[in-house]
Design an enzyme around this catalytic site. Structure first.
Site: not given
Ligand code: M6R
Length: 605
Positions: A2, A27, A74, A100-101, A479, A483, A486, A502, A600
């Site tokens: 948020c 956000r 969010w 927020n929170g 990783e 990507k 996502e 396996h 984010k």
């Molecule tokens: O802000 P942070 O690095 O703690 O965030 C961790 C994950 O939420 C973040 O890396 C998430 O996996 C990304 N969307 C990956 O692209």
């Protein structure tokens, strides 16, 4: 999650709120709203969906005024809907709140407030806040907010306005970020700096429990007891442009291309060829006493941690365990005062990472954080912080934060190795020089963009894509796969090459797309065998290799990347893989910077 923005001044608050929310949409983006003091009352306008929907509504029915708060949401409690979106108001509409929170005791508060005659319109935890403030209101909104937040358990950043005191905007926070921006005859609040960067670069970073009273003419800060406090103005050093797309179609692409600069900034002043590595305030003597290291992080930061483990173990010979922050504290980790915990978080606000750090501190560990956000909760709560200088990362899919985290972990491994004397001068000098030249190597890797773009056209219609790797390449493949899924919503899994037989090899059939990462000469023959195993079963394979490892001629396509020593290879080999994920999602026409269901910064467990 948020975004919050607030304004008090002489200009039209609605315009400033919408401008700020536009910059904060990353956000959260399932609904948005504003509350503005206009013609002696608080007018609220909110709408489900993207900010554009709210703007269209405001165009039809404009609100003007000089005081207001805005929010982009969010969802956590209550589905995305107009009624659940913020701002929320007291029953009489005199008090409006953005939050927020998560309020953890909202159910108890809700029951108590209902008994006192309050009725609730939404399913949110937030709605208890305006009712609570109203309950305490006796003509002084500051006091009412102070009393109300004392009743709240959980995390919050709040912006509050009252119809009866239209010359004030109240802000406060606990475990959720909030800043106060300082202008001339006007002041602002925001959950993130980019929201108000076009207005001011002078900000106060509120600490947990602090309250701020903003008027047109100034800002007064208080501790949770209501005692006035003073604090230094923090001067934002990055430009507004840095928070914009600068001509790229998406923030993600811009951020991928920013990586040479981001790495150079992160290394500057810390790595030179003829001086010992500097790791900011970390004490070289203290660091030698740790017998064990835990790296705690989530998502992409966790993947960076996997590579950090290899670097630290190889260079400094200290055992490292890498833990998903969401699992760490439930697994009874073996922590004592001889344990170093490294928390990695781009945002510095990830709830699970913070919780892991807190547990580690309770058990006596020393906590070092690696984060990109100055003044973030992670940095405040750790014993020492090492900042990555990636600049604001706007795209939900993390790219430059990842490579700057890698650069930081390599620096840490070298710093530790230097202090422990685990490498010869020649070994140290080679690896330092390779890291020092990393920005140029990334420039080289970026030149693969056209080749990767073409490849993306061949694979974007797939439903499943598998990644393979060994050693650090396995972590890079994880990783790369994250990507891809996502932003392109393609199902993707990563396997260690040796694990194929396996079980996972049963998934391979004619035309299955397999992407292999193979940068380590010492194990590339094994990787070649794994590639052959899937080729034999009909897979279409793409191998990301280098001049030394490209022998996997059986692959349908080999992308040849710059040569790097195995431990440092990930920082360059991830770059074309980030670009591949980007172009696959472009071919699919998806919303790259705001993928569905994601936010984010994950500030709730
Ligand atoms: O802000 P942070 O690095 O703690 O965030 C961790 C994950 O939420 C973040 O890396 C998430 O996996 C990304 N969307 C990956 O692209």
């Amino acid at each position: 999650m948020c975004g919050i923005v607030g304004y008090i001044g002489n200009r039209n608050a609605t315009d400033i709120l919408i401008d700020g929310l536009t910059k904060l949409e990353y956000r959260g983006y399932d609904s948005a709203g504003v509350a503005v003091f206009s013609n002696s009352e608080i007018k609220v306008c909110k709408e489900k969906g993207r900010l554009l929907n709210l703007c269209e509504k405001l165009e039809k029915d404009p609100i003007t005024g000089n005081l207001g708060i805005g929010h982009t949401r969010w969802a956590t409690h209550g589905a995305p809907s107009e009624v659940n979106s913020h701002p929320h108001t007291s029953m009489d509409g005199k008090i409006a709140v953005v939050h927020n929170g998560i309020i953890e005791n909202f159910e108890q508060l809700r029951s108590m407030l209902k008994e006192k005659g309050c009725y609730f319109k939404s399913e949110t935890d937030t709605e208890v806040i305006p009712h609570l403030i109203n309950m305490y209101y006796e003509g002084d909104i500051f006091n009412a907010v102070k009393k109300a937040v004392a009743q709240l358990e959980g995390s919050f950043a709040l912006g509050v306005i009252s119809k009866d005191e239209p010359d004030k905007l109240i802000a406060t926070r606990k475990q959720s970020p909030l800043i106060v921006g300082l202008g001339k005859d006007e002041n602002y609040i925001a959950s993130d700096i980019p929201a108000i960067l076009s207005e001011t670069k002078d900000v106060y970073l509120l600490d947990d429990g602090e309250l701020a009273v903003l008027t047109r003419d100034g800002v007064t800060l208080y501790d949770s007891e209501g005692n006035e406090v003073t604090k230094e103005i923090y001067k934002v050093t990055f430009s507004e442009n840095a928070a914009q797309k600068e001509g790229y179609d998406h923030f993600m692409l811009k951020e991928i291309h920013e990586q040479p600069r981001a790495i150079a900034d992160t290394l500057r002043g810390r790595l030179s060829l003829d001086l010992p590595v500097k790791f900011d305030d970390l004490d070289g003597e203290l660091i030698k006493k740790f017998k064990k290291i835990y790296i705690v992080a989530c998502g992409t930061a966790y993947h960076a941690g996997l590579i950090g483990k290899t670097a630290i173990e190889r260079l400094a010979k200290v055992p490292v365990s890498v833990e998903l922050a969401s699992e760490f504290r439930y697994n009874n980790p073996l922590i004592d005062s001889e344990t170093l915990v490294i928390a990695i978080s781009q945002s510095g606000e990830t709830a699970d990472t913070l919780a892991g750090m807190r547990l580690a501190k309770e058990c006596g560990a020393y906590v070092l954080s690696i984060t990109n956000v100055v003044g973030s909760s992670v940095s405040r709560e750790s014993d020492t912080t090492f900042y990555t200088y990636a600049g604001p990362e706007i795209s939900v899919a993390s790219t430059k934060a990842y490579t700057t985290q890698l650069a930081s972990l390599y620096l840490f491994a070298m710093f530790l190795a230097e202090n422990k004397g685990t490498l010869t001068d020649a070994e140290l000098s080679d690896i330092k020089s390779e890291l020092y030249n990393m920005p140029q190597a990334i420039e080289e890797a970026l030149k693969l963009e056209d080749e990767v773009k073409e490849l993306s056209k061949k694979i974007y219609k797939e439903q499943d894509i598998y990644y393979l790797g060994r050693g650090v390449d396995y972590a890079v493949a994880m990783e790369a796969s994250l990507k891809l899924k996502e932003i392109s919503y393609i199902h993707s899994e990563t396997y260690a090459g040796g694990e194929l037989k396996h079980g996972p090899i049963a998934l391979i059939e004619d035309g299955t797309v397999v992407i292999a990462v193979s940068t380590d000469k010492s194990i590339s023959a094994k990787m070649d065998s794994n590639i052959k195993e899937v080729v034999t079963r009909g897979a279409y394979t793409i191998c990301f290799a280098n001049e030394e490892t490209k022998a996997s001629h059986e692959s349908s396509h080999v992308v040849v990347m710059p040569n790097r020593s195995s431990v440092l290879a990930p920082i360059t080999s991830i770059v074309p893989l980030q670009l591949l994920a980007y172009y696959v999602a472009i071919n699919k026409g998806y919303d790259i910077d705001k993928p569905r269901n994601l936010a984010k910064s994950v500030t709730v467990e």
